[in-house]
Write an enzyme that holds these catalytic residues in place. Structure first.
Site, PDB file in Angstrom:
ATOM      1  N   HIS A 164       0.832  -1.223   0.000  1.00  0.00           N
ATOM      2  CA  HIS A 164       0.000   0.000   0.000  1.00  0.00           C
ATOM      3  C   HIS A 164       0.865   1.271   0.000  1.00  0.00           C
ATOM      4  O   HIS A 164       0.413   2.313   0.455  1.00  0.00           O
ATOM      5  CB  HIS A 164      -0.946   0.047   1.211  1.00  0.00           C
ATOM      6  CG  HIS A 164      -1.663  -1.243   1.490  1.00  0.00           C
ATOM      7  ND1 HIS A 164      -2.936  -1.497   1.044  1.00  0.00           N
ATOM      8  CD2 HIS A 164      -1.267  -2.368   2.143  1.00  0.00           C
ATOM      9  CE1 HIS A 164      -3.312  -2.711   1.424  1.00  0.00           C
ATOM     10  NE2 HIS A 164      -2.309  -3.268   2.088  1.00  0.00           N
ATOM     11  N   SER A 285      14.319  22.194 -15.535  1.00  0.00           N
ATOM     12  CA  SER A 285      13.150  23.039 -15.691  1.00  0.00           C
ATOM     13  C   SER A 285      13.617  24.390 -16.200  1.00  0.00           C
ATOM     14  O   SER A 285      14.682  24.873 -15.819  1.00  0.00           O
ATOM     15  CB  SER A 285      12.458  23.207 -14.336  1.00  0.00           C
ATOM     16  OG  SER A 285      11.687  24.397 -14.327  1.00  0.00           O
ATOM     17  N   LYS A 291      15.620  21.906 -10.391  1.00  0.00           N
ATOM     18  CA  LYS A 291      14.878  20.711 -10.792  1.00  0.00           C
ATOM     19  C   LYS A 291      15.680  19.750 -11.640  1.00  0.00           C
ATOM     20  O   LYS A 291      16.454  20.136 -12.503  1.00  0.00           O
ATOM     21  CB  LYS A 291      13.638  21.127 -11.585  1.00  0.00           C
ATOM     22  CG  LYS A 291      12.617  21.829 -10.746  1.00  0.00           C
ATOM     23  CD  LYS A 291      11.758  20.874  -9.971  1.00  0.00           C
ATOM     24  CE  LYS A 291      10.723  20.333 -10.914  1.00  0.00           C
ATOM     25  NZ  LYS A 291       9.517  19.901 -10.261  1.00  0.00           N
ATOM     26  N   GLU A 298       8.705   9.032 -16.354  1.00  0.00           N
ATOM     27  CA  GLU A 298       7.292   9.406 -16.474  1.00  0.00           C
ATOM     28  C   GLU A 298       6.721   8.941 -17.819  1.00  0.00           C
ATOM     29  O   GLU A 298       5.598   8.449 -17.904  1.00  0.00           O
ATOM     30  CB  GLU A 298       7.126  10.915 -16.339  1.00  0.00           C
ATOM     31  CG  GLU A 298       7.456  11.439 -14.955  1.00  0.00           C
ATOM     32  CD  GLU A 298       7.593  12.957 -14.962  1.00  0.00           C
ATOM     33  OE1 GLU A 298       8.727  13.447 -15.101  1.00  0.00           O
ATOM     34  OE2 GLU A 298       6.571  13.642 -14.872  1.00  0.00           O
TER      35      GLU A 298
END
Ligand code: ARG
Length: 466
Positions: A164, A285, A291, A298
């Site tokens: 979980h 970024s 970043k 992704e």
């Protein structure tokens, strides 16, 4: 919007046609825009067919020789990049044959004896999908090696195991990496299995019923690397289950890729810091200088959508089609091509990311110790040493966890006196099982997380992949 321009009837089958197709008909009907990708398979199939026709005395040796050589000329024209793929020639089969006839003249027109585009496309597509199975198998093996190297480097490093996405029990980094080796090994076996089943040659089924010419289908099957010819001509031209199996295996594999991709996204965050992805697989970024985004991960998390979409699309095309060939089946190719490209790119990207990532041993270890991860070890100790029934041990441990949580400390930080206030039988020995290293070392059941078991699995897979 109708097209009134007069076009001429098709050279290949236009005998009974007075006029050519509407331009929009050509646009919907032609597959050359995408099936040109099958050129090498189409030419290989035609070469095998022509050689067989000559061996059987259906073509003269001279004609077969002219065809064989002419097809190689077509192949080199296509590979040189200058080939004029013509929409009026509809598909790759007619483009190759028409160009062959332009080059060699009359013998080119004899090539289509005892075959049809129906068995031609069936053999071309099977050959192509078979190659993709091989590419997927090779890509998976590279990926398994990358996971294996990670497993070996940190075989006994402790990290939290989750259920979980909540801390469950400490596990080893090696064990977690090897979980993916198992998954990708099953994916590999699905491609191997599908490949074995699809490796029968439909060429010679002709349009649907076979042919009256004395062809030798065993010869063409062998020439194209198939185990045998397909046994039923109707089935040979009608099914695309081989592509569906490839797509299904690809979908499952992409699902596995998406799961590790998600772990990478989580693990590379500042909150987790379990891994550092290399600059090669991340982006910056344009506004936030700090970043480092896990874009490749992704995208890999997302790619299953395309592959599964292609799978559903082909099922939908095939569902309810009466035997044998229907033009619907031309819709089998584009999405299969896209799915295969997506899968191969995904496997390569994941292999690169896994090879280049650096696990943060200290962060893994400190996370492993938090979240009361050794509560089960404590309960097991109560069972083993004090003879408590497991349910009771679970309850005692739960009370101790609540006590620790209230004091904002971890389980090993409770004093013996605090522990004994919950169960008088607890002794100082209990602290030995509360450490994460002891916890993982104790899980020596087959397939368990203990470094000794993990080392055995690593050795087994290293030998298997050598
Ligand atoms: N372009 C067709 C396809 O991809 C080839 C087979 C066409 N056969 C036919 N009878 N129209 O399916």
């Amino acid at each position: 919007m109708t097209n009134t321009a007069k076009t001429s009837a098709n050279d290949m089958w236009g005998g009974r046609f007075a006029e050519g197709p509407d331009a929009i008909m050509t646009a919907i009907n032609a597959s050359i825009g995408f099936d040109q990708r099958l050129y090498a398979q189409d030419i290989a199939g035609s070469r095998a067919h022509a050689a067989m026709l000559a061996a059987q005395g259906i073509l003269t040796d001279n004609d077969a020789k002219a065809i064989g050589e002419g097809l190689l000329t077509v192949l080199s024209e296509i590979e040189a990049g200058g080939f004029d793929f013509r929409t009026d020639r509809e598909d790759i089969h007619m483009n190759v044959e028409a160009r062959l006839t332009e080059i060699i003249g009359e013998p080119g027109k004899r090539l289509h004896t005892a075959r049809s585009r129906n068995d031609q496309v069936a053999v071309d597509f099977r050959l192509w999908v078979r190659d993709q199975c091989d590419a997927a198998i090779a890509g998976l093996e590279a990926l398994m090696r990358a996971f294996l190297a990670q497993a070996e480097a940190g075989a006994d490093w402790v990290m939290p195991g989750f259920t979980h996405l909540q801390t469950a029990q400490p596990v080893t980094w090696g064990h977690h990496m090897m979980a993916y080796v198992e998954m990708f090994a099953r994916d590999r076996s699905r491609f191997q299995d599908a490949r074995r089943r699809m490796n029968e040659c439909p060429l010679g089924a002709a349009a649907l019923a076979g042919t009256s010419f004395p062809i030798d289908r065993h010869m063409t099957a062998a020439a194209l690397g198939f185990d045998r010819p397909t046994a039923n001509s109707l089935d040979s031209v009608s099914d695309r289950d081989f592509a569906l199996e490839f797509l299904a295996a690809s979908s499952i594999c992409a699902m596995h890729l998406s799961r590790f991709a998600e772990e990478l996204v989580i693990w590379s965050s500042a909150q987790f810091r379990f891994v550092r992805l290399s600059d090669k697989w991340t982006t910056g970024s344009s506004i936030m200088p700090q970043k480092k985004n896990p874009d490749a991960a992704e995208l890999l998390r997302a790619k299953l959508g395309r592959i599964l979409g292609a799978t559903v699309a082909l099922f939908t095309v095939m569902k309810g089609l009466a035997l044998t060939y229907s033009k619907d089946m031309q819709e089998d190719k584009e999405q299969t091509f896209d799915a295969a490209d997506t899968l191969m790119l995904g496997l390569a990207a994941m292999t690169g990311m896994v090879s280049d990532m650096t696990a943060n041993r200290a962060a893994l270890k400190s996370a492993a110790a938090s979240g009361f991860s050794t509560a089960t070890d404590l309960a097991d100790w109560l069972v083993r040493r004090l003879g408590l029934p497991f349910r009771e041990a679970h309850h005692v441990t739960g009370t101790l966890v609540a006590m620790a949580e209230k004091a904002a400390i971890d389980l090993p930080d409770l004093t013996l006196a605090q522990m004994q206030s919950v169960h008088g039988g607890i002794t100082a020995e209990v602290f030995e099982v509360l450490g994460v290293e002891n916890s993982v070392a104790s899980r020596q059941s087959y397939g368990g997380t203990s470094p000794v078991r993990v080392a055995e699995q690593i050795a087994r897979w290293k030998a298997a992949l050598a």
